[in-house]
Structures are given as structure tokens and as C-alpha cells.
Design an enzyme around this catalytic site. Structure first.
Site, short mmCIF file in Angstrom:
data_model
loop_
_atom_site.label_atom_id
_atom_site.label_comp_id
_atom_site.label_asym_id
_atom_site.label_seq_id
_atom_site.Cartn_x
_atom_site.Cartn_y
_atom_site.Cartn_z
NE ARG A 1 -6.99 4.50 2.22
CZ ARG A 1 -7.66 3.62 2.96
NH1 ARG A 1 -8.95 3.80 3.15
NH2 ARG A 1 -7.05 2.58 3.49
CE1 TYR B 1 -13.36 -7.80 0.77
CE2 TYR B 1 -11.47 -9.09 0.03
CZ TYR B 1 -12.00 -8.08 0.82
OH TYR B 1 -11.19 -7.36 1.66
CG ASP C 1 -9.57 -3.59 -5.23
OD1 ASP C 1 -9.29 -2.92 -4.21
OD2 ASP C 1 -10.29 -4.59 -5.20
NE ARG D 1 -11.09 8.40 -4.74
CZ ARG D 1 -11.32 7.42 -3.85
NH1 ARG D 1 -10.31 6.95 -3.12
NH2 ARG D 1 -12.50 6.92 -3.67
NE ARG E 1 -3.96 -1.92 2.37
CZ ARG E 1 -4.65 -2.26 3.46
NH1 ARG E 1 -4.49 -1.55 4.57
NH2 ARG E 1 -5.48 -3.26 3.46
#
Length: 343
Positions: free
Chosen positions: A27, A148, A72, A36, A23
Site C-alpha cells: 500500500r 483467524y 496472503d 489496486r 510487506r
């Protein structure tokens, strides 16, 4: 010229310990937040230009030893026509979960053209990297993908998948088999597009006990890694929360085994075996804190690695979203000073 990271993944001697962070794009970076604004996650991921920019942001900011593709783990579902979205604050959402055998046909043949943007982005990123750093591609492991698919969204316990594992073993086994086929096709296509290494994330495997992993999941993971073995590039197997059955994770396959922060690196490596490289395993909380605690944590990881060939420095999980970028820079700079390989 072989990259430092790739040499370490092959357990060859390097001048210093290579470092990248899971990661590492995202963010916590103001550059990412600027891109974003007014865009969804998938809008950015499906844009070759934005995907390229975001993948390269941390490499340019911190001079890391690798880039990892901005995508993703749900992306390959798009290649078989399963609709999903990435919802802010919630993660992946599948409007029509897959919960019974009659729905298995939804995990059909892989159509690379449906996600051609991703492979074009790989080629563009490699052009921009110009051989200076390697590019890591990735995918989710079959069990994590099944979690998921069956739950339809994120969960603390993914009880739908765990219940099916025991109540409907034939259905669950067939779902895992189809997901192996999907992920092998997806990862092979990434390799053809030009990635230098691959990582398989089994993010939720720690929900299982060791006997269930060996009985139900291990055979599928063995097949997945066996089918990737001819690609000629290293493959990392990361299964956080699996300390209770770490030997089985190593047995499943992968040239490199990712280790979370719950075990000292030397103990984990002893259980994994000297024939594997290891990746890890700083607690992400230490990167969040910075300063002396961060440096002590880095020192401890390096002490446990003892300069042995085959160690890639990383976190035991991903960068926390509140991590100050200055702490990432601090960690990389400190590793440059102290991460010199042993004899």
C-alpha cells in the site's frame, strides 16, 4: 551462483549485509495503488500477471536483495475449500468460523490445483527475476492460522482461540495438527514451484505466555520445521512479540529466527544461539520517520550484529502503509554504504 541472502541464511560469509523488508510490496507504493484501482486484494493475488508485477515492484524500485511472494497467509485455506475474503481496512474474514470439534473435517486434504495460480505466479516471477534475486515464499504458522479460523476475522486478543487452548485442549491440539499438515503441504508445493527460501509467520504468538507455548504449540512447530528440513532451502521463523520465550521459538526450528524491535539484536541473538542466523530488527517507525533517526537505527542494528555471519537486515515487522517510498530507498542506499560485513 549463490545469492547473498541465501548465503547469509546459511551463516556463510557475505560481502555485505543483505536487506529485504517484510510487506515490502503493497500500500505504501504508488505503483501498487495504481494497480489496486477498481480491484480487490484477492483479485490481484489470484492473477498471475498482477501477482508477478506486485512482487517485483519493490525489487525494481529499490534493488533489494530478495523478492517476497505477493499473497496472503489465508491462501492455503482455499486449497481445502474454506471460503474467506480480504476486506479493506479489516483484513481476513471467514464467514463460517471453525469453533468446535465437529467442524475439524473442514481442514481436509490439500488440493494444490485449487490455488494453482499461486504456483504459476512463482514460476513466472522466477522467470522475470532471471536469477538476479532470490524469491521468498511464506505461510502462516498453525497458531496464527487457528486464531483467524476460530475468530473469523482480525482481533486484538483472539479470545476464541486462546479460550479453546485451555478449555478444549484436545480439539485445539487436533486443529493445530491439521494446520501443520496443511502448511507443510503448501510450503512444499511452493518449494517445488521454485522459491529459494521460505518464511513462517507466527504473527499472533505473542498473545501466549511461555509455558502455554511450550506445552501446546511447541510440539506442533517442531514437527512443522522437521518436515520442511529436507527441502534444501532455508526457512525463516518469525514470531513477533515472543521475547518472553525467545529460546523456545529458536528451539521450535528454522534456519533463521526473525527478531522484532523490542530486544537489541545482540541480546536476542545470544538467547537464540550462535547456530542460527537472525533477521531484523529495525523498528518500522524509524523507516516511517526517515532521516537521521533512520540512519541511527540502522547503525545500532549493525552494531549489535557486529558483522557476524548470519545476519539479514529487515524490519522488526512490516513496512507501515504511510511510509514514504523515498525512506525505503534511503535505508537501502545507506545500508549499501555501511553494511559491509566484518572480518
Amino acid at each position: 551462483m549463490q545469492h547473498r541472502l541465501i548465503a547469509a541464511m546459511r551463516r556463510e560469509k557475505v560481502d555485505r549485509c543483505p536487506v529485504w523488508f517484510m510487506r515490502q510490496a503493497g500500500r505504501y507504493m504508488p505503483e501498487y495503488q495504481a494497480l489496486r484501482q477498481g480491484r480487490s486484494f484477492m483479485e490481484m493475488a489470484r492473477s498471475v500477471e498482477l501477482c508477478t508485477q506486485i512482487t517485483l515492484q519493490p525489487v525494481r524500485a529499490f534493488d533489494l536483495d530478495a523478492a517476497i511472494l505477493f499473497a496472503d497467509i489465508m491462501t492455503p485455506l482455499e486449497a481445502v475449500g474454506i471460503d474467506f475474503d480480504i476486506v479493506g481496512g479489516e483484513g481476513p474474514v471467514i464467514e463460517e468460523p471453525l469453533t468446535q470439534a465437529s467442524q475439524l473435517g473442514r481442514v481436509g486434504s490439500f488440493d494444490a490445483a485449487r490455488i494453482g495460480y499461486l504456483f504459476e505466479a512463482i514460476r513466472q516471477i522466477q522467470h522475470e527475476l532471471a536469477g538476479q534475486q532470490p524469491l521468498i515464499g511464506f505461510a502462516g504458522a498453525p497458531f496464527t492460522m487457528a486464531c483467524y479460523l476460530m475468530e473469523g476475522r482480525g482481533s486484538r486478543d483472539f479470545m476464541q482461540a486462546r479460550r479453546a487452548l485451555y478449555e478444549a485442549p484436545e480439539f485445539f491440539g487436533e486443529l493445530l495438527a491439521r494446520l501443520v499438515d496443511l502448511q507443510v503441504a503448501y510450503l512444499r508445493e511452493q518449494a517445488r514451484a521454485g522459491v529459494d527460501a521460505l518464511q513462517v509467520f507466527d504473527s499472533w504468538i505473542g498473545l501466549l505466555d511461555g509455558p502455554s507455548y511450550r506445552r501446546v504449540v511447541l510440539p506442533h512447530m517442531r514437527r512443522l520445521f522437521a518436515e520442511l528440513s529436507g527441502l534444501g532451502i532455508p526457512v525463516v521463523h518469525f514470531a513477533p512479540g515472543s521475547a518472553a520465550f525467545l529460546e523456545s521459538i529458536a528451539e521450535a526450528g528454522g534456519d533463521v529466527i526473525g527478531v522484532d524491535w523490542r530486544l537489541p539484536l545482540d541480546e536476542a541473538w545470544s538467547r537464540i544461539g550462535a547456530d542460527k542466523a537472525v533477521q531484523g530488527n529495525l523498528d518500522p517507525a524509524l523507516l516511517l520517520v526517515g532521516g537521521e533517526p533512520l540512519r541511527r537505527g540502522i547503525d545500532e542494528v549493525l552494531r549489535c550484529a557486529a558483522g557476524r555471519p548470519g545476519h539479514i537486515f529487515n524490519l522488526g515487522h512490516g513496512v507501515h502503509r504511510q511510509t514514504p517510498p523515498s525512506h525505503v530507498a534511503e535505508a537501502v542506499q545507506y545500508l549499501r554504504q555501511v553494511g559491509v560485513a566484518g572480518p
